[in-house]
Design an enzyme around this catalytic site. Structure first.
Site, short mmCIF file in Angstrom:
data_model
loop_
_atom_site.label_atom_id
_atom_site.label_comp_id
_atom_site.label_asym_id
_atom_site.label_seq_id
_atom_site.Cartn_x
_atom_site.Cartn_y
_atom_site.Cartn_z
N CYS A 295 0.80 -1.23 0.00
CA CYS A 295 0.00 0.00 0.00
C CYS A 295 0.83 1.28 0.00
O CYS A 295 0.56 2.18 -0.81
CB CYS A 295 -0.97 0.07 1.16
N GLN B 276 1.15 -10.78 -3.59
CA GLN B 276 -0.26 -10.38 -3.53
C GLN B 276 -0.67 -9.83 -4.89
O GLN B 276 0.11 -9.12 -5.53
CB GLN B 276 -0.44 -9.26 -2.51
N HIS C 219 -8.43 -0.93 -0.60
CA HIS C 219 -7.43 -1.99 -0.79
C HIS C 219 -8.19 -3.21 -1.24
O HIS C 219 -9.19 -3.56 -0.63
CB HIS C 219 -6.75 -2.39 0.52
N LYS D 259 -13.26 -4.53 6.66
CA LYS D 259 -12.87 -5.42 5.59
C LYS D 259 -14.05 -6.28 5.20
O LYS D 259 -14.80 -6.74 6.06
CB LYS D 259 -11.72 -6.28 6.12
#
Length: 650
Positions: free
Chosen positions: A347, A394, A525, A479
């Site tokens: 990030c 990722q 994200h 999330k």
RNA sequence: GCCCGGAUAGCUCAGUCGGCCAGAGCACCUGUCUUGUAAACAGGGGGUCGAGGGUUCGAAUCCCUCUUCGGGCUCCA
């Protein structure tokens, strides 16, 4: 003539019973089979033992062994039998808690002098449990005063903690000075809220599975107890089916298949949790990534790259060093004292890209994507194959947008994620929404609430089944995570989408709005695979190694029947490769059956056999994985069929 | 990190109470066989028994430390 009571059944019908009749009597009055299957009853909405006496006007339903709650009770009662067996066999042992869990139960014990159970002990305990079951000891409910309970359990310090209310036990009921107990005479009594099966004879379809350490009250500062796990079912058949299921899961364990199919390995020389992909695993991984890139490009993401290490100040600014330094590899000190860290996430890098110039609202949403390799120093005991590694890539994207755009972007991201997961062969999902952690969180409650509301709305709009995970969010924001069920019904946490008001603030990000004023963007994200390695493992287990043609490292193997068919086979491989397929051949230096068998064990989608007829007619014998052999298939027809399989991701 | 159990050939595993040159199957190599749909035959090579230290006349085997794997606990940005 004794007086009668009237009981109402779930279907609204009423039954007359003699006064003093129990739940069990009611079941028997309805039918012999129901009486046999009955485990407990629900009386006016409260679960009760079968010996519970009914009162006039009660509303009662019989809960049987096929009911979830019935099975739960069987497991709970079996846990008591386990505790009794252990206390019988190990003088000085004490017991803590023992609830039912998914598929079974456990009980935590402490043995004298920090003793531990061995596998042999499990056999002895199993034998003793079966004796207790044979004795058909009743489960007798009682309520006693706290002081009496403390005296009764004076040798069992964990039980005393529960009685005093100092420790939580979901299975006990201690209120207003009264403590509920269940006794299996003549020797065993436990704190318990019940209900239980009528007697131990009702049990028996169980197996003790393993011994494990577990902290008292789940806190690593507390003493470690010895936990025995068991599985228990209503019938022998169900128990066996469960054990078969476990075997099936073991067969498709990605760590085992990774070796068998030569896909990846974890060389000890590199270190724990760090994988290398071999050529075949590399093909699968590359195709997974290529497809993902293509789809991201179509969905308006822009690709960026960032380095693996950074100066510490970046992670100080992001807050990661404050909260998660333990989870990071220790720093390298360079340049006269400057510390560099391996990145545990991408990030901050993407944020710097956003912040590299003045941004206009016209550029938003800005979607930055990267296969970013990150390193996390996972504690030694938690590393597990590809699913929990210390280094992994990722498929990470960060979407920068206005507050107003956020709901639509979240919805769009969720859509994208679900669509793509389906393309990889997963299609059974639910969604989990994680809220603010108790500790370790930045930001005000209001900001969190707003973000959670947005995520909740988006998930419900998509008609997804939503499960709350209170306190499970990241420190910077709530999330939403997509949970996928695989081919044998296990659920895996896949994609995550997180809304973040914090990092844009910490990095003082801004864009110029239509009003010519500076505004703070919000950040989303999201990762689809989460980790490429982990997703690879999930797919490997989902398909049990039999990857669909579009992902299979070798799609077609060509086998000439005799040596004089080699040239035709070689030409066929060339034609298949020219058509864009991954193909190889094995020459005829061992009998066909053996070569077929080897190809089958490699789980290849197609094996083609070519002999005299095929050379003469430009045909092949097709042996598809999981299907019947087809002879004399035209080569062109086969190529078309394989092309269709690949296109359909079948 | 904590508890329990492992680590012997590329893979799966055997190896008794501490005692000959440490074994098997598969895989690999060589030769023979020329094969029509899930294991042809013969021969051969391959091991510092995870690493280091200790006990012992003698250690794959017993003890200690470490590495690493498995099952759990705790954790999982």
């Amino acid at each position: 003539m004794s007086s009668q009571i009237t009981i109402t059944l779930p279907d609204g019908s009423e039954r007359q019973l003699d006064e003093g009749a129990t739940v069990g009597d009611l079941a028997a009055s309805i039918g012999a089979r129901l009486a046999k299957a009955a485990v407990i009853g629900s009386v006016n909405g409260v679960e009760r033992d079968l010996v519970w006496p009914l009162a006039d006007g009660d509303v009662v339903s019989i809960i049987t062994e096929t009911d979830d709650r019935g099975l739960y009770t069987i497991r709970h009662s079996t846990a008591h039998v386990l505790a009794q067996a252990v206390l019988d066999l190990f003088p000085g042992a004490t017991f803590a808690i023992g609830p039912p869990v998914e598929n079974g139960f456990y009980y935590d014990f402490e043995l004298p002098d920090r003793g531990t159970f061995t596998p042999d002990d499990l056999e002895r305990i199993d034998t003793r449990m079966r004796e207790i079951i044979k004795e058909q000891q009743p489960f007798i409910r009682d309520e006693i005063a706290e002081a009496v309970a403390l005296e009764l359990f004076r040798d069992h310090k964990y039980k005393c903690e529960i009685i005093r209310g100092a420790a939580e036990d979901p299975m006990s009921a201690t209120e207003t000075g009264l403590v509920r107990t269940y006794e299996n005479p003549p020797r065993f009594i436990d704190l318990c809220r019940g209900p239980h099966v009528p007697d131990t004879g009702r049990l028996g379809h169980f197996k003790l599975m393993r011994v494990a350490g577990a902290y008292w009250r789940g806190d690593e500062k507390n003493p470690m107890l010895q936990r025995i796990y068991g599985t228990a079912w209503a019938s022998k058949k169900e128990l066996e089916a469960y054990l078969t299921r476990l075997e099936e899961a073991e067969k498709r364990d990605h760590r085992k298949l990774g070796v068998e199919l030569d896909l990846f390995s974890f060389p000890e020389e590199i270190g724990s949790g760090l994988a290398v992909f071999h050529p075949k695993g590399g093909i699968i991984r590359r195709i997974m990534e290529d497809y993902s890139r293509t789809r991201h490009e179509q969905a308006g993401y822009e690709f960026v790259y960032s380095p693996h290490i950074t100066k510490s100040n970046l992670f100080e600014k992001s807050g990661h060093l404050d909260w998660y330094a333990d989870g990071m590899y220790p720093p390298m000190e360079l340049d006269g004292g400057t510390e560099y860290y391996l990145k545990p996430m991408n990030c901050p890098f993407h944020i710097l890209i956003f912040g590299s110039g003045q941004r206009s609202y016209r550029e938003l949403p800005l979607r930055l994507f990267e296969f970013g390799t990150v390193y996390r120093y996972e504690k030694s005991g938690v590393v597990q194959g590809l699913t929990r590694a210390r280094g992994f890539a990722q498929d990470d994207a960060h979407i920068f947008c206005t507050r107003e755009q956020a709901p639509a972007e979240l919805a769009r991201a969720l859509d994208f994620v679900l669509d793509l997961l389906r393309d990889y062969g997963l299609d059974d999902f639910y969604v989990e929404l994680s809220t603010k952690p108790e500790t370790k969180a930045v930001g005000t409650d209001e900001e969190w609430e707003e973000a959670i509301e947005v995520l909740r709305t988006v998930a419900l709009d998509k008609g997804m089944q939503l499960v709350m995970d209170e306190g499970g969010g990241a420190f910077y924001g709530p999330k939403i995570s997509v949970q996928a069920r695989d081919a044998i019904g296990r659920t895996w946490q896949m994609s995550t989408i997180q809304l973040d008001f914090q990092l844009p603030q910490r990095f003082d990000l801004s864009y110029v709005g239509a009003d010519n004023e500076r505004h703070r963007p919000v950040m989303i994200h999201r990762a689809l695979f989460g980790s490429v390695e982990r997703f690879f493992a999930v797919l490997l287990e989902h398909y049990a190694g039999a990857f669909p043609a579009w992902l299979a490292p070798v799609q077609v193997r060509v086998l000439p029947v005799r040596g004089d068919h080699d040239q035709f086979a070689r030409d066929l491989v060339d034609r298949l490769r020219a058509a864009g397929f991954r193909s190889d051949m094995v020459v005829a230096d061992e009998p066909l059956g053996g070569r077929i068998r080897k190809a089958k064990m490699e789980k290849l989608p197609y094996v083609l056999v070519v002999g005299d007829d095929d050379v003469a007619n430009d045909t092949v014998g097709v042996n598809p994985r999981g299907g019947d052999v087809e002879r004399d298939v035209a080569v062109d027809a086969f190529i078309a069929r394989l092309g269709a399989d690949v296109a359909a991701h079948a």
